[in-house]
Write a protein that holds these residues in place. Structure first.
Motif, PDB file in Angstrom:
ATOM      1  N   LEU A   1      29.026  24.805  76.488  1.00  9.10           N
ATOM      2  CA  LEU A   1      28.271  25.660  75.580  1.00  9.10           C
ATOM      3  C   LEU A   1      27.447  24.828  74.605  1.00  9.10           C
ATOM      4  N   ALA A   2      28.038  23.753  74.102  1.00  9.09           N
ATOM      5  CA  ALA A   2      27.339  22.863  73.168  1.00  9.09           C
ATOM      6  C   ALA A   2      28.160  21.598  72.984  1.00  9.09           C
ATOM      7  N   LEU A   3      27.539  20.589  72.379  1.00 11.65           N
ATOM      8  CA  LEU A   3      28.251  19.376  71.990  1.00 11.65           C
ATOM      9  C   LEU A   3      28.985  19.617  70.678  1.00 11.65           C
ATOM     10  N   GLY A   4      29.981  18.781  70.394  1.00 11.55           N
ATOM     11  CA  GLY A   4      30.862  19.017  69.263  1.00 11.55           C
ATOM     12  C   GLY A   4      30.408  18.405  67.958  1.00 11.55           C
ATOM     13  N   THR A   5      31.217  18.680  66.924  1.00 10.68           N
ATOM     14  CA  THR A   5      30.818  18.350  65.551  1.00 10.68           C
ATOM     15  C   THR A   5      31.378  17.011  65.077  1.00 10.68           C
ATOM     16  N   GLY A   6      31.230  15.976  65.860  1.00  5.04           N
ATOM     17  CA  GLY A   6      31.639  14.697  65.322  1.00  5.04           C
ATOM     18  C   GLY A   6      32.012  13.641  66.326  1.00  5.04           C
ATOM     19  N   PRO A   7      31.035  12.928  66.901  1.00  7.43           N
ATOM     20  CA  PRO A   7      31.353  11.776  67.741  1.00  7.43           C
ATOM     21  C   PRO A   7      31.826  10.607  66.884  1.00  7.43           C
ATOM     22  N   SER A   8      32.531   9.666  67.519  1.00 13.73           N
ATOM     23  CA  SER A   8      33.001   8.464  66.827  1.00 13.73           C
ATOM     24  C   SER A   8      32.830   7.253  67.721  1.00 13.73           C
ATOM     25  N   ILE A   9      32.654   6.080  67.093  1.00 17.02           N
ATOM     26  CA  ILE A   9      32.451   4.821  67.803  1.00 17.02           C
ATOM     27  C   ILE A   9      33.662   3.923  67.581  1.00 17.02           C
ATOM     28  N   ALA A  10      34.217   3.403  68.676  1.00 20.68           N
ATOM     29  CA  ALA A  10      35.365   2.500  68.598  1.00 20.68           C
ATOM     30  C   ALA A  10      34.903   1.054  68.450  1.00 20.68           C
ATOM     31  N   GLU A  11      35.852   0.160  68.177  1.00 19.21           N
ATOM     32  CA  GLU A  11      35.519  -1.240  67.911  1.00 19.21           C
ATOM     33  C   GLU A  11      34.963  -1.960  69.138  1.00 19.21           C
ATOM     34  N   ASP A  12      35.233  -1.430  70.348  1.00 18.91           N
ATOM     35  CA  ASP A  12      34.696  -2.059  71.555  1.00 18.91           C
ATOM     36  C   ASP A  12      33.359  -1.456  71.985  1.00 18.91           C
ATOM     37  N   GLY A  13      32.771  -0.612  71.139  1.00 24.56           N
ATOM     38  CA  GLY A  13      31.474  -0.010  71.436  1.00 24.56           C
ATOM     39  C   GLY A  13      31.540   1.302  72.179  1.00 24.56           C
ATOM     40  N   THR A  14      32.720   1.739  72.560  1.00 24.52           N
ATOM     41  CA  THR A  14      32.870   3.022  73.240  1.00 24.52           C
ATOM     42  C   THR A  14      32.625   4.168  72.263  1.00 24.52           C
ATOM     43  N   MET A  15      31.887   5.172  72.713  1.00 26.60           N
ATOM     44  CA  MET A  15      31.687   6.372  71.910  1.00 26.60           C
ATOM     45  C   MET A  15      32.465   7.526  72.532  1.00 26.60           C
ATOM     46  N   PHE A  16      33.175   8.261  71.698  1.00 29.78           N
ATOM     47  CA  PHE A  16      33.880   9.457  72.126  1.00 29.78           C
ATOM     48  C   PHE A  16      33.128  10.668  71.572  1.00 29.78           C
ATOM     49  N   TYR A  17      32.626  11.501  72.489  1.00 35.53           N
ATOM     50  CA  TYR A  17      31.780  12.625  72.076  1.00 35.53           C
ATOM     51  C   TYR A  17      32.444  13.938  72.490  1.00 35.53           C
ATOM     52  N   PRO A  18      32.814  14.788  71.518  1.00 38.32           N
ATOM     53  CA  PRO A  18      33.472  16.044  71.860  1.00 38.32           C
ATOM     54  C   PRO A  18      32.464  17.128  72.255  1.00 38.32           C
ATOM     55  N   THR A  19      32.952  18.115  72.975  1.00 36.79           N
ATOM     56  CA  THR A  19      32.181  19.333  73.196  1.00 36.79           C
ATOM     57  C   THR A  19      32.763  20.418  72.312  1.00 36.79           C
ATOM     58  N   TRP A  20      32.022  21.485  72.175  1.00 41.07           N
ATOM     59  CA  TRP A  20      32.381  22.506  71.188  1.00 41.07           C
ATOM     60  C   TRP A  20      32.798  23.807  71.871  1.00 41.07           C
ATOM     61  N   ASP A  21      34.055  24.233  71.618  1.00 41.03           N
ATOM     62  CA  ASP A  21      34.506  25.561  72.000  1.00 41.03           C
ATOM     63  C   ASP A  21      34.167  25.897  73.453  1.00 41.03           C
ATOM     64  N   SER A  22      34.435  24.986  74.366  1.00 41.12           N
ATOM     65  CA  SER A  22      34.081  25.236  75.761  1.00 41.12           C
ATOM     66  C   SER A  22      35.056  24.535  76.688  1.00 41.12           C
ATOM     67  N   GLY A  23      34.980  24.893  77.964  1.00 44.10           N
ATOM     68  CA  GLY A  23      35.964  24.444  78.942  1.00 44.10           C
ATOM     69  C   GLY A  23      35.947  22.966  79.223  1.00 44.10           C
ATOM     70  N   PRO A  24      36.884  22.520  80.085  1.00 45.23           N
ATOM     71  CA  PRO A  24      37.053  21.080  80.336  1.00 45.23           C
ATOM     72  C   PRO A  24      35.844  20.474  81.018  1.00 45.23           C
ATOM     73  N   PRO A  25      35.556  19.152  80.854  1.00 47.65           N
ATOM     74  CA  PRO A  25      36.302  18.275  79.938  1.00 47.65           C
ATOM     75  C   PRO A  25      35.846  18.439  78.502  1.00 47.65           C
ATOM     76  N   THR A  26      36.712  18.179  77.538  1.00 50.45           N
ATOM     77  CA  THR A  26      36.370  18.356  76.135  1.00 50.45           C
ATOM     78  C   THR A  26      35.729  17.122  75.522  1.00 50.45           C
ATOM     79  N   VAL A  27      36.161  15.923  75.934  1.00 50.26           N
ATOM     80  CA  VAL A  27      35.681  14.699  75.307  1.00 50.26           C
ATOM     81  C   VAL A  27      35.070  13.768  76.362  1.00 50.26           C
ATOM     82  N   TYR A  28      33.830  13.305  76.087  1.00 52.61           N
ATOM     83  CA  TYR A  28      33.177  12.324  76.946  1.00 52.61           C
ATOM     84  C   TYR A  28      33.446  10.919  76.430  1.00 52.61           C
ATOM     85  N   ILE A  29      33.685   9.996  77.358  1.00 50.92           N
ATOM     86  CA  ILE A  29      33.829   8.576  77.026  1.00 50.92           C
ATOM     87  C   ILE A  29      32.529   7.904  77.440  1.00 50.92           C
ATOM     88  N   ILE A  30      31.766   7.421  76.464  1.00 49.45           N
ATOM     89  CA  ILE A  30      30.427   6.878  76.715  1.00 49.45           C
ATOM     90  C   ILE A  30      30.428   5.384  76.454  1.00 49.45           C
TER      91      ILE A  30
END
Length: 359
Positions: free
Chosen positions: A329-358
């Protein structure tokens, strides 16, 4: 914590993903909140809809532990590694390994971004427009009521750099500045609702765009005001669209970025550096974040095609990479960046998968 820090700068100390590819994904329930990066390569996610869960994953998306309760809030991690999770009717504190430290029943909180002060006290808003303050042990300290305080799930209070003033979003005003020592309102600013958290720089200046989505009032203003609530400068622009929780970000050179149907970059004095328009009917739908290299990351939703797109744009306005998908339905309200450069991006109020590993 939500949007990285108590000043809500959205500015990571790490460099973000360079390849711009989805390297994995994991399901963490139906969420309306952001992602929090913990110690020892851990990711914390809350769920707002059945089956309720508050979950801890590793960087590969493998579940470490979970607790079953309803939470609309982005998790907060204290300096002692305690993980705080604000639920709808309860507030919980966990050890890093998932043991419950304390649990407190609430009369319904309405806070996306719980804030934390220099003593570890926790600040959030309830449904009655009360600012509630708990200490790090879950003990009630004090509260402040004002009908002008915004009391929906968009609330995310922001602190001044010295930690002495908390800036609250308003419904009939834009900002209420609260002195946390006197526990009183110092000043208010504006006459329009503010549905995104104010962002505060290292000199205490506050940045925000008040207003709501409107096909009638397209005249918008992005403000910089000083710690006394006086206008430093105002940047007018035109946009029919203004989504909730699309917080600006500040890079390491003091440049400010905000977006609606266009991404704007302003310098510290409020002058336009550049702007980048999005495709027709595409709207910024998530908080902006930036990284150690002053790269800005933006999530948009196209209302005509239902395309979700994540973009990385450098400090000169050049597109580095773009990821597109139609799965949510939409992307979520708050991605975060880890120390190894990986970004975790949530989706909003919608079916699986909920979090993308970028990566």
């Amino acid at each position: 914590m939500h949007h990285h820090d108590p000043q809500s700068t959205g500015r990571s100390q790490y460099a973000g993903p360079s390849a711009g590819i989805i390297d994995g994904q994991f399901y963490a329930g139906l969420s309306v909140s952001g992602i929090t990066i913990g110690y020892d390569s851990t990711v914390f996610v809350s769920s707002a809809y059945p089956p309720y869960s508050f979950s801890c994953f590793d960087y590969e998306g493998v579940l470490n532990w979970e607790s079953n309760f309803k939470s609309h809030s982005t998790p907060v991690i204290g300096s002692d590694s305690i993980v705080y999770a604000g639920g709808d009717l309860s507030f919980c504190a966990f050890t890093h390994d998932g043991d419950t430290v304390w649990h407190k029943s609430l009369d319904r909180m309405q806070t996306l971004g719980v804030n934390i002060d220099q003593n570890g006290n926790l600040y959030f808003i309830d449904v009655e427009s009360n600012l509630i303050v708990l200490d790090k042990n879950g003990t009630f300290l004090w509260q402040l009521h004002d009908n002008r305080i915004l009391n929906d799930y968009n609330t995310a209070p922001s602190f001044s750099p010295d930690g002495g003033t908390l800036y609250l979003q308003g419904n009939t005003v834009s900002i209420l500045a609260v002195d946390i020592v006197s526990q009183s309102i110092e000043w208010v600013f504006g006459e329009k609702t503010l549905t995104s958290a104010p962002v505060v720089d290292n000199d205490g200046n506050i940045y925000f765009t008040p207003g709501i989505l409107s096909v009638i009032d397209k005249q918008r203003t992005f403000y910089s005001i000083n710690p006394d609530g006086e206008i430093n400068w105002a940047f007018p622009f035109i946009s029919e669209w203004l989504s909730d929780n699309t917080e600006p970000t500040i890079d390491y050179n003091g440049n400010i970025y905000f977006a609606t149907d266009t991404l704007y970059s302003l310098d510290y004095s409020g002058k336009l550096r550049w702007k980048v328009g999005f495709e027709s009917s595409a709207l910024t739908f998530c908080p902006l974040i930036s990284d150690a290299n002053n790269v800005v990351y933006i999530g948009t939703l196209n209302f005509d095609t239902t395309e979700n797109r994540i973009r990385a744009i450098d400090a000169s306005g050049q597109l580095l990479w773009s990821i597109s998908n139609y799965d949510h339905l939409a992307l979520g309200t708050g991605p975060s960046i880890a120390e190894d450069g990986t970004m975790f991006y949530p989706t909003w109020d919608s079916g699986p998968p909920t979090v993308y590993i970028i990566k």
